[in-house]
Design a protein around this motif. Sequence first.
Motif, short mmCIF file in Angstrom:
data_model
loop_
_atom_site.label_atom_id
_atom_site.label_comp_id
_atom_site.label_asym_id
_atom_site.label_seq_id
_atom_site.Cartn_x
_atom_site.Cartn_y
_atom_site.Cartn_z
N PHE A 1 0.84 -1.19 0.00
CA PHE A 1 0.00 0.00 0.00
C PHE A 1 0.88 1.24 0.00
CE2 PHE A 1 -3.53 2.70 0.73
CZ PHE A 1 -4.69 1.95 0.64
N ASN A 2 0.60 2.17 -0.88
CA ASN A 2 1.25 3.49 -0.92
C ASN A 2 2.06 3.79 -2.17
OD1 ASN A 2 0.38 4.27 1.69
ND2 ASN A 2 2.15 5.59 1.78
N ASP A 3 2.47 2.74 -2.86
CA ASP A 3 3.34 2.92 -4.02
C ASP A 3 4.60 3.69 -3.66
OD1 ASP A 3 4.13 2.44 -6.57
OD2 ASP A 3 3.06 4.14 -7.45
N ASP A 4 5.26 3.25 -2.66
CA ASP A 4 6.57 3.77 -2.29
C ASP A 4 7.56 3.41 -3.42
OD1 ASP A 4 8.07 4.40 0.63
OD2 ASP A 4 9.34 3.48 -0.91
N PRO A 5 8.54 4.26 -3.67
CA PRO A 5 9.51 3.94 -4.72
C PRO A 5 10.13 2.55 -4.59
CG PRO A 5 9.90 6.14 -3.90
CD PRO A 5 8.80 5.58 -3.07
N VAL A 6 10.24 2.07 -3.36
CA VAL A 6 10.85 0.77 -3.15
C VAL A 6 10.05 -0.33 -3.86
CG1 VAL A 6 9.65 0.11 -1.02
CG2 VAL A 6 11.97 -0.68 -1.41
N ALA A 7 8.77 -0.10 -4.07
CA ALA A 7 7.92 -1.11 -4.70
C ALA A 7 8.40 -1.45 -6.10
CB ALA A 7 6.47 -0.64 -4.74
N GLN A 8 9.04 -0.48 -6.74
CA GLN A 8 9.48 -0.72 -8.11
C GLN A 8 10.87 -1.32 -8.20
OE1 GLN A 8 8.62 2.38 -11.19
NE2 GLN A 8 7.79 3.47 -9.44
N VAL A 9 11.68 -1.09 -7.20
CA VAL A 9 13.05 -1.58 -7.32
C VAL A 9 13.22 -2.98 -6.77
CG1 VAL A 9 14.02 0.73 -7.18
CG2 VAL A 9 13.84 -0.62 -5.11
N ILE A 10 12.23 -3.41 -6.00
CA ILE A 10 12.35 -4.71 -5.37
C ILE A 10 12.11 -5.83 -6.40
CG2 ILE A 10 9.93 -5.13 -4.75
CD1 ILE A 10 12.87 -5.18 -2.32
N GLN A 11 12.64 -6.99 -6.12
CA GLN A 11 12.38 -8.17 -6.96
C GLN A 11 11.63 -9.21 -6.17
OE1 GLN A 11 13.08 -8.26 -10.11
NE2 GLN A 11 14.42 -6.45 -10.22
N PRO A 12 10.49 -9.72 -6.56
CA PRO A 12 9.69 -9.19 -7.67
C PRO A 12 9.06 -7.86 -7.29
CG PRO A 12 8.46 -10.85 -6.48
CD PRO A 12 9.83 -10.83 -5.87
N SER A 13 8.79 -7.04 -8.30
CA SER A 13 8.20 -5.72 -8.03
C SER A 13 6.86 -5.89 -7.33
CB SER A 13 8.05 -4.94 -9.33
OG SER A 13 7.26 -5.66 -10.25
N LEU A 14 6.52 -4.90 -6.53
CA LEU A 14 5.40 -5.06 -5.60
C LEU A 14 4.10 -4.43 -6.10
CD1 LEU A 14 4.52 -5.92 -2.69
CD2 LEU A 14 5.22 -3.64 -1.95
N THR A 15 3.07 -5.23 -6.13
CA THR A 15 1.72 -4.73 -6.41
C THR A 15 1.28 -3.86 -5.24
OG1 THR A 15 1.11 -6.66 -7.71
CG2 THR A 15 -0.69 -5.41 -6.72
N THR A 16 0.65 -2.74 -5.55
CA THR A 16 0.35 -1.82 -4.46
C THR A 16 -0.79 -0.87 -4.83
OG1 THR A 16 1.41 -0.29 -2.90
CG2 THR A 16 2.00 -0.06 -5.21
N ILE A 17 -1.22 -0.11 -3.84
CA ILE A 17 -2.24 0.91 -4.10
C ILE A 17 -1.54 2.27 -4.19
CG2 ILE A 17 -4.25 2.12 -3.18
CD1 ILE A 17 -5.15 -0.59 -3.68
N HIS A 18 -1.75 2.93 -5.30
CA HIS A 18 -1.14 4.24 -5.49
C HIS A 18 -2.18 5.32 -5.22
CE1 HIS A 18 1.29 7.38 -7.50
NE2 HIS A 18 0.11 7.84 -7.88
N TYR A 19 -1.78 6.39 -4.52
CA TYR A 19 -2.68 7.54 -4.46
C TYR A 19 -1.94 8.85 -4.49
CZ TYR A 19 -2.43 7.12 0.74
OH TYR A 19 -2.04 7.03 2.04
#
Lengths: 340, 340
Positions: B277-295
């Motif tokens: 939840f939050n779409d923190d930048p870390v969500a994109q760099v992690i493997q596997p990339s993290l599904t999240t809620i962006h707002y």
Amino acid sequence: MEKDVTIYDIAKLLQLSPATVSRALNDHPAINSNTKVIIASKAKEMGYRSNMFASNLRRQRTSTIGVIVPRLDSAFMSTVLAGMEKVANEANYNLIISQSLESFKKEVANTKTMFDSRVDGLLVSLASDTENLDHFNTFFRKGIPMILFDRVIEQKNCTNIVIDNVKAGYEATAHLIDQGCRRIMHITGSIKRNVYADRLKGYRLALMDHGLEGADELVKITNLTREDGVQAAADIQQMNSPPDGLFVASDFCAVSCMGALMQAGVSIPDDMAVVGFNDDPVAQVIQPSLTTIHYPGQEMGEIAAQSLINHLNGLLRINTTNTILLNYELIVRKSSQRHL
Amino acid sequence: MEKDVTIYDIAKLLQLSPATVSRALNDHPAINSNTKVIIASKAKEMGYRSNMFASNLRRQRTSTIGVIVPRLDSAFMSTVLAGMEKVANEANYNLIISQSLESFKKEVANTKTMFDSRVDGLLVSLASDTENLDHFNTFFRKGIPMILFDRVIEQKNCTNIVIDNVKAGYEATAHLIDQGCRRIMHITGSIKRNVYADRLKGYRLALMDHGLEGADELVKITNLTREDGVQAAADIQQMNSPPDGLFVASDFCAVSCMGALMQAGVSIPDDMAVVGFNDDPVAQVIQPSLTTIHYPGQEMGEIAAQSLINHLNGLLRINTTNTILLNYELIVRKSSQRHL
DNA sequence: TTTATTAAAGCAATCGGTTGCATAACAATT
DNA sequence: AATTGTTATGCAACCGATTGCTTTAATAAA
């Protein structure tokens, strides 16, 4: 809508003059200590709060410190600010915080706002493309003190608070060499900024001291974003003789680069050992965890604020102290630790 | 040390009264437009800057907005603040920013500072253990408007700006169910906070609607730290029938939990699908990339600041508008995407 | 008793911009 | 010519705290 209590209200109630009330509340020696107690307790009872504007207007100072930082969204900056806030609060100073978002233009705009707010002093960490301190001239001319921290430009009559980035860069690189790396790449940010220029210098010194030769293709100047990390990984894949060590001047970029490399089948730390910089929280959650340079944000904030306040109170001449160096620490984690 | 230019200096030079100069600079209709031009250009030439303290003292307002947030060190908060700063600057308001560091006690202290600074209005996102708004009573009594954003408590005459956390929690959970998860765990923060209580509610609703049964052991209330993530992973390993889906109310905690699980041999997303939840930048760099809620942080900041300023200018009654809902978005990445 | 000394408190100006009310200059209307 | 209206500007009080200088009262010294 309640009305504010003023010293006049207190004075009238206690049959005293406003002057006496004012002096009492400021603990002026000429006021009878008994009177002080009476006034203080009445003030408290009535819910009196000093009107800062009247006070500032008269005193020609604001008890406010301006803070300009590149970005607020790093764990490091957050702890720096927490440190500043703590010290400032204790000394009854207020903080006005603004972010330049790494843009020189916005930094100039922020500077103007700070000037209009008539801050008593300034704590600044520079945007990545700031080349000189001319936009602070209005402050210098008025004798408003400024302290630069972390991202600085050296200038006389302006204290800098930093870590020894040359040494830290050296240590990070030497650590990679220790782990057996012989061809080390360095990814860094704008070398207009001391932090990046110095880390690069340290990197080069370490290579030299260990008899390794550098190469232009081994140094990449970027914006240290996620995309830059991915791009660097792609570039590395294209190289004839790819590096076996990677020193990135920012953890976040290091992590994204590491991720991209791993996806391409590169094994870390065995094929490629990686060291970042800053000890961002991400360094601990990533797999493998990231070796990095840690340095004390809270302390940096506290020292910066304290030095400024001491100067404002005449306890310290900022222009005589010129650079304060803080300690850093190399934190070895899995991304660089080879089982030799 | 230069001395400040005042309207008296300008007045004397132009043989006018300070009153005229003041009115001209404030674009008062009663002043000849030609005179205005002359005064404005002279003011500029002399480098005049209005003394905010004199002005504030007389006007009984400060053109300053206080902002209290739990922490500054999240990408989300940084964009919120950037949005606020933008709007505030354009409307000639200043921002005083402080962080509660998730502590109610510090929030109260910050509140006092804000009150002493006589801010015209307040923008607040609550600390995790704040249970009521009593510490803002001094503001309410004086009719100082306050807007709560993101972490709120509903109260009359106080606008809230939020996303629909129930719906978002529902959607995150439903997505996991879609991916075939049948036993979904939810890790969240203090349910004193609406954001966490609501996400939990949404999670439960989604389970119910899809005919899945919840269980106490599937809901973990934590502080959402890195350590909590690791602990959760360990707990999961101990369970008789471990979950096959994981909905964590914060990306950072999700990532650390995911890392620990993977180290223990759990395959993501196949053994365990994860949503943050939050779409923190870390969500994109992690493997596997993290599904999240962006707002939208920037937007939330802009709307909060704009609403407050409109209210201050009498263009909007805050107490009539009560809740502003912003849109969010489920961003599906690899941590949850099963190849069915 | 008178004078010097000290302690405590008050007077009044000040900081710089704002604003209600008064005024002056001139045009328009009767 | 007298009255009303309009436009542009000035006067002076005000916001609330601070501070140099003066005054008052009390005590000590001569």
